[in-house]
Design a protein around this motif. Structure first.
Motif, short mmCIF file in Angstrom:
data_model
loop_
_atom_site.label_atom_id
_atom_site.label_comp_id
_atom_site.label_asym_id
_atom_site.label_seq_id
_atom_site.Cartn_x
_atom_site.Cartn_y
_atom_site.Cartn_z
N ASP A 50 0.83 -1.21 0.00
CA ASP A 50 0.00 0.00 0.00
C ASP A 50 0.86 1.25 0.00
O ASP A 50 0.56 2.24 -0.67
N TYR A 51 1.93 1.21 0.77
CA TYR A 51 2.82 2.37 0.87
C TYR A 51 3.46 2.68 -0.47
O TYR A 51 3.52 3.84 -0.90
N ARG B 210 2.43 1.57 -3.49
CA ARG B 210 1.42 1.79 -4.53
C ARG B 210 0.90 3.22 -4.51
O ARG B 210 0.62 3.83 -5.54
N GLU B 211 0.78 3.78 -3.31
CA GLU B 211 0.25 5.13 -3.20
C GLU B 211 1.31 6.20 -3.39
O GLU B 211 1.04 7.39 -3.25
#
Length: 359
Positions: free
Chosen positions: A36-37, A39-40
């Motif tokens: 998530d880190y 990807r964002e």
């Protein structure tokens, strides 16, 4: 085939974060899946975006800006999670000497444990988690105490019904890293059999070594004649140097207060207020040694013809900011740090960030 579980990244919250009537304090550890880190785009300019982190202590998820957090390694996160309250955790992260030292400790290392007002000698028997958590389990040190102590929290190496190491009854204790400090031991006699479960001797002094220490701004010198285990520290036995007018009786001094004579620098290594040096006398080399060596200024008394010592009042210039005033409480050598260090108790300090140990 089951999808591979994403690695978790850990961060420490650097500022208080208010939400409605609740405040999540600085020092709280936050977790986010690495996928998530990444990807964002939480790195670089995209780090200004808000991402959803899970706050470990509070068991809630909040959107936080990346600049309010500082990334931790897995080891750092585990060690810090065992510490409370959050303010103390943040202080230990910012003033990271204890955190660095803790990562160098291993099984069977001799240590001292700070427990209330006591300092108790012991041996590390376990390093790891004692309470399971889905998000992050704190890392604790299981210590077998080497003295009988009538204090709360003692056990036989078990916690919550699980045994983590074996020791006699009421001689085990589990503590976070900030309660543990490495302890020196006298070296073993040559040829002595070694038990791998027992702490190994590691005292840096041997009989015959020339040593010195400071007492009330006086430099005392002598020769090591013996070493003994003082419980919380090693006691170095030495005979004072008769040529300096010292008494001939043997003295016992804690290891932390002594330095080998060949590691002493000559007078002038530390500049007093108003002093100067001529070109080529080594000032350039001294300027690379750190803030204590660069800027110790004696108090109201005239400069003595020896180094500043314990109880000297000093001023320390830090990063070109306002000077801090303090009193030297210790002079010696720190594990893993080159050169001789001074431990200063600050009386006044700059207010731009929490105080740090200086060396």
């Amino acid at each position: 085939m089951a999808p591979k579980e994403s690695k978790t990244l850990y961060f420490i919250l650097l500022v208080d974060f208010p939400v409605n009537e609740r405040v999540f304090p600085a020092g709280t550890i936050a977790a986010i899946p690495e996928a998530d880190y990444r990807r964002e785009g939480a790195e670089g300019e995209a780090g200004r975006r808000k991402l959803k982190y899970h706050l470990v202590d509070a068991e809630v998820s909040l959107e936080l800006e990346a600049q309010t957090l500082q990334m931790l390694t897995d080891v750092q996160a585990g060690l810090l999670q065992a510490v409370s309250p959050s303010a103390r955790r943040l202080q230990l992260y910012l003033d990271d000497l204890e955190l660095v030292d803790a990562q160098r400790l291993g099984l069977h290392d001799p240590v001292t444990v700070s427990h209330h007002t006591l300092t108790l000698p012991g041996i590390i028997r376990y390093i790891g988690t004692i309470v399971s958590s889905h998000r992050l389990s704190g890392t604790y040190f299981g210590i077998e105490l080497q003295v009988d102590a009538n204090v709360d929290g003692l056990n036989s190496g078990e916690f919550g019904g699980t045994r983590f190491f074996q020791c006699r009854e009421n001689s085990g204790i589990f503590v976070p890293f900030n309660k543990v400090k490495r302890r020196w031991l006298p070296c073993r006699e040559p040829g002595a059999s070694a038990d791998p479960t027992e702490p190994q001797g590691s005292c840096p002094f041997l009989p015959g070594d020339s040593v010195a220490f400071y007492m009330a701004e006086e430099l005392r010198t002598g020769t090591v004649v013996g070493i003994s285990d003082g419980g919380a520290t090693v006691l170095v036995h030495f005979k004072p140097d008769p040529s300096k007018g010292e008494l001939s009786s043997t003295r016992k001094v804690p290891l932390e207060s002594i330095v080998k004579q060949d590691m002493l620098r000559p007078y002038g290594s530390l500049l007093h207020s108003g002093e100067s040096r001529t070109e080529g006398d080594g000032l350039e080399q001294e300027q690379e040694q750190g803030p204590v060596q660069q800027a110790l200024v004696n108090g109201d008394s005239p400069p003595p013809r020896h180094w500043l010592g314990v109880t000297s009042t000093v001023q320390i210039n830090m990063n070109n900011g306002p000077p801090a005033t303090g009193v030297i409480q210790w002079i010696g050598h720190l594990p893993g740090v080159d050169g001789r260090q001074a431990g200063v108790e600050l009386v006044s300090a700059p207010t731009d960030r929490p105080g740090r140990s200086l060396g």
